[in-house]
Motif scaffolding. Structure first.
Motif, PDB file in Angstrom:
ATOM      1  N   ALA A   1     -18.006  17.513  53.554  1.00  0.00           N
ATOM      2  CA  ALA A   1     -17.022  16.740  52.787  1.00  0.00           C
ATOM      3  C   ALA A   1     -16.657  17.428  51.485  1.00  0.00           C
ATOM      4  O   ALA A   1     -15.530  17.332  51.015  1.00  0.00           O
ATOM      5  CB  ALA A   1     -17.561  15.331  52.502  1.00  0.00           C
ATOM      6  N   HIS A   2     -17.623  18.149  50.867  1.00  0.00           N
ATOM      7  CA  HIS A   2     -17.340  18.788  49.577  1.00  0.00           C
ATOM      8  C   HIS A   2     -16.288  19.872  49.692  1.00  0.00           C
ATOM      9  O   HIS A   2     -15.657  20.259  48.717  1.00  0.00           O
ATOM     10  CB  HIS A   2     -18.627  19.384  48.987  1.00  0.00           C
ATOM     11  N   THR A   3     -16.063  20.390  50.921  1.00  0.00           N
ATOM     12  CA  THR A   3     -15.017  21.394  51.137  1.00  0.00           C
ATOM     13  C   THR A   3     -13.695  20.754  51.533  1.00  0.00           C
ATOM     14  O   THR A   3     -12.709  21.446  51.762  1.00  0.00           O
ATOM     15  CB  THR A   3     -15.436  22.381  52.243  1.00  0.00           C
ATOM     16  N   GLY A   4     -13.692  19.422  51.639  1.00  0.00           N
ATOM     17  CA  GLY A   4     -12.479  18.715  52.032  1.00  0.00           C
ATOM     18  C   GLY A   4     -12.497  18.249  53.472  1.00  0.00           C
ATOM     19  O   GLY A   4     -11.549  17.610  53.929  1.00  0.00           O
ATOM     20  N   ALA A   5     -13.559  18.551  54.204  1.00  0.00           N
ATOM     21  CA  ALA A   5     -13.626  18.169  55.618  1.00  0.00           C
ATOM     22  C   ALA A   5     -13.598  16.651  55.744  1.00  0.00           C
ATOM     23  O   ALA A   5     -14.255  15.932  54.993  1.00  0.00           O
ATOM     24  CB  ALA A   5     -14.888  18.732  56.265  1.00  0.00           C
ATOM     25  N   GLY A   6     -12.836  16.183  56.727  1.00  0.00           N
ATOM     26  CA  GLY A   6     -12.773  14.745  56.971  1.00  0.00           C
ATOM     27  C   GLY A   6     -12.243  13.966  55.794  1.00  0.00           C
ATOM     28  O   GLY A   6     -12.736  12.887  55.493  1.00  0.00           O
ATOM     29  N   LEU A   7     -11.234  14.504  55.082  1.00  0.00           N
ATOM     30  CA  LEU A   7     -10.695  13.870  53.875  1.00  0.00           C
ATOM     31  C   LEU A   7     -11.764  13.728  52.805  1.00  0.00           C
ATOM     32  O   LEU A   7     -11.781  12.768  52.031  1.00  0.00           O
ATOM     33  CB  LEU A   7     -10.095  12.491  54.189  1.00  0.00           C
ATOM     34  N   GLY A   8     -12.678  14.718  52.757  1.00  0.00           N
ATOM     35  CA  GLY A   8     -13.811  14.646  51.842  1.00  0.00           C
ATOM     36  C   GLY A   8     -13.434  14.472  50.397  1.00  0.00           C
ATOM     37  O   GLY A   8     -13.958  13.601  49.702  1.00  0.00           O
ATOM     38  N   HIS A   9     -12.500  15.294  49.899  1.00  0.00           N
ATOM     39  CA  HIS A   9     -12.106  15.174  48.490  1.00  0.00           C
ATOM     40  C   HIS A   9     -11.427  13.845  48.227  1.00  0.00           C
ATOM     41  O   HIS A   9     -11.563  13.270  47.141  1.00  0.00           O
ATOM     42  CB  HIS A   9     -11.174  16.325  48.090  1.00  0.00           C
ATOM     43  N   GLU A  10     -10.679  13.344  49.234  1.00  0.00           N
ATOM     44  CA  GLU A  10     -10.007  12.060  49.061  1.00  0.00           C
ATOM     45  C   GLU A  10     -11.029  10.950  48.813  1.00  0.00           C
ATOM     46  O   GLU A  10     -10.769  10.006  48.068  1.00  0.00           O
ATOM     47  CB  GLU A  10      -9.180  11.728  50.312  1.00  0.00           C
ATOM     48  N   PHE A  11     -12.207  11.057  49.458  1.00  0.00           N
ATOM     49  CA  PHE A  11     -13.223  10.025  49.341  1.00  0.00           C
ATOM     50  C   PHE A  11     -14.168  10.287  48.172  1.00  0.00           C
ATOM     51  O   PHE A  11     -14.510   9.387  47.414  1.00  0.00           O
ATOM     52  CB  PHE A  11     -14.036   9.935  50.637  1.00  0.00           C
ATOM     53  N   LEU A  12     -14.602  11.543  48.012  1.00  0.00           N
ATOM     54  CA  LEU A  12     -15.607  11.865  47.003  1.00  0.00           C
ATOM     55  C   LEU A  12     -15.147  11.601  45.588  1.00  0.00           C
ATOM     56  O   LEU A  12     -15.955  11.239  44.732  1.00  0.00           O
ATOM     57  CB  LEU A  12     -16.024  13.340  47.142  1.00  0.00           C
ATOM     58  N   ARG A  13     -13.862  11.784  45.317  1.00  0.00           N
ATOM     59  CA  ARG A  13     -13.431  11.602  43.931  1.00  0.00           C
ATOM     60  C   ARG A  13     -13.605  10.162  43.454  1.00  0.00           C
ATOM     61  O   ARG A  13     -13.697   9.891  42.267  1.00  0.00           O
ATOM     62  CB  ARG A  13     -11.979  12.054  43.754  1.00  0.00           C
ATOM     63  N   HIS A  14     -13.675   9.212  44.411  1.00  0.00           N
ATOM     64  CA  HIS A  14     -13.862   7.813  44.013  1.00  0.00           C
ATOM     65  C   HIS A  14     -15.299   7.519  43.590  1.00  0.00           C
ATOM     66  O   HIS A  14     -15.568   6.469  43.008  1.00  0.00           O
ATOM     67  CB  HIS A  14     -13.456   6.877  45.146  1.00  0.00           C
ATOM     68  N   THR A  15     -16.228   8.420  43.888  1.00  0.00           N
ATOM     69  CA  THR A  15     -17.617   8.213  43.460  1.00  0.00           C
ATOM     70  C   THR A  15     -17.836   8.702  42.034  1.00  0.00           C
ATOM     71  O   THR A  15     -18.862   8.397  41.432  1.00  0.00           O
ATOM     72  CB  THR A  15     -18.582   8.968  44.395  1.00  0.00           C
ATOM     73  N   GLU A  16     -16.883   9.456  41.462  1.00  0.00           N
ATOM     74  CA  GLU A  16     -17.110  10.102  40.177  1.00  0.00           C
ATOM     75  C   GLU A  16     -17.312   9.114  39.039  1.00  0.00           C
ATOM     76  O   GLU A  16     -17.967   9.420  38.058  1.00  0.00           O
ATOM     77  CB  GLU A  16     -15.936  11.036  39.839  1.00  0.00           C
ATOM     78  N   ARG A  17     -16.729   7.932  39.129  1.00  0.00           N
ATOM     79  CA  ARG A  17     -16.769   7.009  38.006  1.00  0.00           C
ATOM     80  C   ARG A  17     -17.637   5.787  38.265  1.00  0.00           C
ATOM     81  O   ARG A  17     -17.604   4.827  37.521  1.00  0.00           O
ATOM     82  CB  ARG A  17     -15.344   6.590  37.641  1.00  0.00           C
ATOM     83  N   THR A  18     -18.391   5.802  39.342  1.00  0.00           N
ATOM     84  CA  THR A  18     -19.315   4.703  39.588  1.00  0.00           C
ATOM     85  C   THR A  18     -20.586   4.928  38.792  1.00  0.00           C
ATOM     86  O   THR A  18     -21.052   6.049  38.632  1.00  0.00           O
ATOM     87  CB  THR A  18     -19.665   4.598  41.086  1.00  0.00           C
ATOM     88  N   ARG A  19     -21.146   3.831  38.261  1.00  0.00           N
ATOM     89  CA  ARG A  19     -22.375   3.947  37.463  1.00  0.00           C
ATOM     90  C   ARG A  19     -23.610   4.055  38.344  1.00  0.00           C
ATOM     91  O   ARG A  19     -24.603   4.682  37.976  1.00  0.00           O
ATOM     92  CB  ARG A  19     -22.489   2.721  36.553  1.00  0.00           C
ATOM     93  N   LEU A  20     -23.559   3.424  39.510  1.00  0.00           N
ATOM     94  CA  LEU A  20     -24.702   3.399  40.415  1.00  0.00           C
ATOM     95  C   LEU A  20     -24.220   3.664  41.833  1.00  0.00           C
ATOM     96  O   LEU A  20     -23.199   3.124  42.256  1.00  0.00           O
ATOM     97  CB  LEU A  20     -25.385   2.022  40.348  1.00  0.00           C
ATOM     98  N   ILE A  21     -24.952   4.488  42.565  1.00  0.00           N
ATOM     99  CA  ILE A  21     -24.602   4.802  43.948  1.00  0.00           C
ATOM    100  C   ILE A  21     -25.583   4.105  44.880  1.00  0.00           C
ATOM    101  O   ILE A  21     -26.801   4.241  44.729  1.00  0.00           O
ATOM    102  CB  ILE A  21     -24.625   6.319  44.202  1.00  0.00           C
ATOM    103  N   LEU A  22     -25.052   3.339  45.826  1.00  0.00           N
ATOM    104  CA  LEU A  22     -25.872   2.762  46.893  1.00  0.00           C
ATOM    105  C   LEU A  22     -25.703   3.629  48.129  1.00  0.00           C
ATOM    106  O   LEU A  22     -24.605   3.695  48.699  1.00  0.00           O
ATOM    107  CB  LEU A  22     -25.436   1.323  47.210  1.00  0.00           C
ATOM    108  N   HIS A  23     -26.767   4.306  48.507  1.00  0.00           N
ATOM    109  CA  HIS A  23     -26.705   5.183  49.677  1.00  0.00           C
ATOM    110  C   HIS A  23     -27.140   4.373  50.895  1.00  0.00           C
ATOM    111  O   HIS A  23     -28.312   4.030  51.053  1.00  0.00           O
ATOM    112  CB  HIS A  23     -27.627   6.383  49.482  1.00  0.00           C
TER     113      HIS A  23
END
Length: 422
Positions: free
Chosen positions: A220-242
Motif C-alpha cells: 500500500a505504501h507504494t500506492g498498490a490497491g489505492l494505498g496512498h488514497e487510504f493511507l493519507r487518512h491515517t496521518e491525522r488520527t490520534r489513535l490507531i485501532l489495528h
C-alpha cells in the motif's frame, strides 16, 4: 458518495482602472488633477468548516472568479473594492497549486481563513502622478490583474481514532455497532471503498470521532490497491485501532497480517508508525479464535493493548469504547506530517527579471513583472505609453533586445500585445 479530491480554477478579481480628471469649478482657474484610484479586486478566500465532510460541492462547480473593483472617478473619488468570494471547505483539506505542486494552504481549524487567489490592486488615478515638474498629468493606470491558477484539493480526515486492517476483517461492522454510521457491509473484500466517519458517544456527554479507513493490502505504501488514497487518512488520527481477523477465517495468519500492516505504515511514514496503537482481535465468535489470540498475546508480550471482540455479537465492544475514551485525553494531537515526496517542491527565485526568445522576426519578452506592467498600461494615452517606454529602459529590456539583434520594423510581443520596434 464521498469525495476527497477535487480540482478547481480560481481567479481573483481585477483591480479597477484609475481615472484621468481635472477640477472644473468656477473661480478655480487651472484646477489640478482629480482622478481617483480604482478599487481593489475581490479575493477568493477559503474558510474551514468543521460541518463539511466532503469536497462534493467542488465537483459541480469548478470555476470561481472574484468581483472586479470599480473604476476611479473625478473629484478624487476611489472606486469601490470588489467583494471577496468566500468558499467553505472541510477542515482537513490540503490545497496545492496544480501547476507547480506547491502547498498553498492546510486547513486544520474551524474558521481558518486562507486567501488562495488575491484580487488585483486598483490602478492609480492621475492625481497620484502630480509632481513639481508635471502639474497636470494625463497619466493613469489600469487595474492590476487578479491572481489566477488551478488548485488541487485533497481532504485528509480529521478523526480521533482510525480503524486500519486488511479487507474484510470487520472494520465497518465495528464502526456500525459503536456509532450511528451506516457503512456498506458485505462478506467480500473491499466492500468499503471510501472512508466512513462515525461519532462514538460515551457516558457523561463525552464523544470521539472514529474513521473506518478502507482495507489496506501489502504494498500500500507504494500506492498498490489505492494505498496512498487510504493511507493519507491515517496521518491525522490520534489513535490507531489495528483490526485483525483473529479467527484466520480466510486462511490468513493474524500475526502475519499484523506485521504487514505495521510495515506498510512505517514505510509510508516513520512518524505514523510511532502513533499509539490498540490491537482489536475481532471475530472471537468463530472457532479457532482462542488459539490465535493466545499466539498473539505471546508475540506482543504486553507491548500493545489487545481487546478481544466480536463485532457480529457485540462482545467486548463496550470495553473497547471505554478504554479509548479513557486514553484519548492523554494523547496529544499529531503534528501535520510531511507530505509525500511527489508533493515536495523546491522553488528557485530566478535572477532574471525577464526572458527574451525569438520566433522568426518576432521577439517575445516574458516575465511576470513586465507582463503586469503591460496589463496596467493604457496604450491609447500618450503619457502612459511614454511611461511604459521608460519602464522598458529601467528594466534593461531595451538593451537586451538590441543585444539580441533587433532591427527597425521588427515586432515585439509582450503578454500578447505586439509593438513595432522603432
Amino acid at each position: 458518495m464521498f469525495y476527497d479530491q477535487a480540482k478547481i480554477y480560481v481567479k481573483g478579481g481585477d483591480g479597477g482602472a484609475g481615472a484621468v480628471a481635472f477640477r472644473r469649478e468656477k473661480y478655480v482657474p487651472e484646477g489640478g488633477p482629480s482622478g481617483g484610484d480604482g478599487g481593489r479586486g475581490g479575493s477568493i478566500v477559503f474558510v474551514g468548516d468543521e460541518g463539511l465532510r466532503t469536497l462534493v460541492d467542488f465537483r459541480y462547480k469548478r470555476h470561481y472568479k472574484g468581483d472586479r473593483g470599480d473604476h476611479g472617478q473625478a473629484k478624487n473619488m476611489s472606486g469601490r473594492s470588489g467583494t471577496d468570494t468566500v468558499l467553505r471547505i472541510p477542515v482537513g483539506t490540503v490545497v496545492f497549486d496544480d501547476g507547480t505542486g506547491e502547498t498553498i494552504a492546510d486547513i486544520t481549524e474551524h474558521g481558518q481563513r486562507v486567501v488562495v487567489a488575491a484580487g488585483g490592486r486598483g490602478g492609480r488615478g492621475n492625481a497620484r502622478f502630480m509632481s513639481n515638474t508635471n502639474k497636470a498629468p494625463t497619466l493613469a493606470e489600469n487595474g492590476e490583474p487578479g491572481v489566477e491558477h488551478w488548485l488541487r484539493l485533497e481532504l485528509k480526515l480529521l478523526a480521533d481514532v482510525g480503524l486500519v486492517g486488511f479487507p474484510n476483517v470487520g472494520k465497518s461492522t465495528i464502526i456500525s455497532k459503536v456509532s450511528a454510521a451506516k457503512p456498506k457491509i458485505a462478506d467480500y473484500h473491499f466492500t468499503t471503498l471510501v472512508p466512513n466517519l462515525g461519532v462514538v458517544d460515551v457516558e457523561d456527554g463525552e464523544s470521539f470521532v472514529m474513521a473506518d479507513i478502507p482495507g489496506l493490502i501489502e504494498g500500500a505504501h507504494t500506492g498498490a490497491g489505492l494505498g496512498h488514497e487510504f493511507l493519507r487518512h491515517t496521518e491525522r488520527t490520534r489513535l490507531i485501532l489495528h483490526v485483525l481477523d483473529i479467527s484466520g477465517s480466510e486462511e490468513r495468519d493474524p500475526l502475519e497480517d499484523l506485521k504487514i500492516i505495521q510495515d506498510e505504515l512505517r514505510l509510508y511514514s516513520p512518524v505514523l508508525a510511532e502513533r499509539p496503537v490498540v490491537i482489536v482481535a475481532n471475530k472471537m465468535d468463530i472457532p479457532g479464535a482462542e488459539e490465535h489470540l493466545q499466539r498473539l498475546k505471546e508475540a506482543v508480550e504486553g507491548s500493545r493493548e489487545i481487546f478481544a471482540v466480536s463485532a457480529a455479537t457485540g462482545e467486548g465492544l463496550q470495553d473497547l469504547v471505554y478504554h479509548i475514551a479513557k486514553i484519548l485525553p492523554d494523547i496529544s494531537a499529531p503534528q501535520i506530517l510531511s507530505l509525500p515526496t511527489e508533493h515536495r517542491v523546491t522553488k528557485a527565485d530566478p535572477d532574471k527579471r525577464f526572458e527574451i526568445r525569438k520566433e522568426e522576426d518576432l521577439f517575445i519578452v516574458e516575465g511576470p513583472e513586465i507582463e503586469k506592467h503591460v496589463k496596467m498600461t493604457f496604450f491609447d494615452r500618450e503619457a502612459s505609453v511614454y511611461r511604459f517606454q521608460n519602464i522598458l529602459k529601467v528594466m534593461g529590456i531595451d538593451d537586451a533586445l538590441r543585444a539580441e539583434g533587433i532591427k527597425e520594423g521588427d515586432k515585439v510581443d509582450i503578454a500578447g500585445v505586439k509593438f513595432d520596434w522603432v
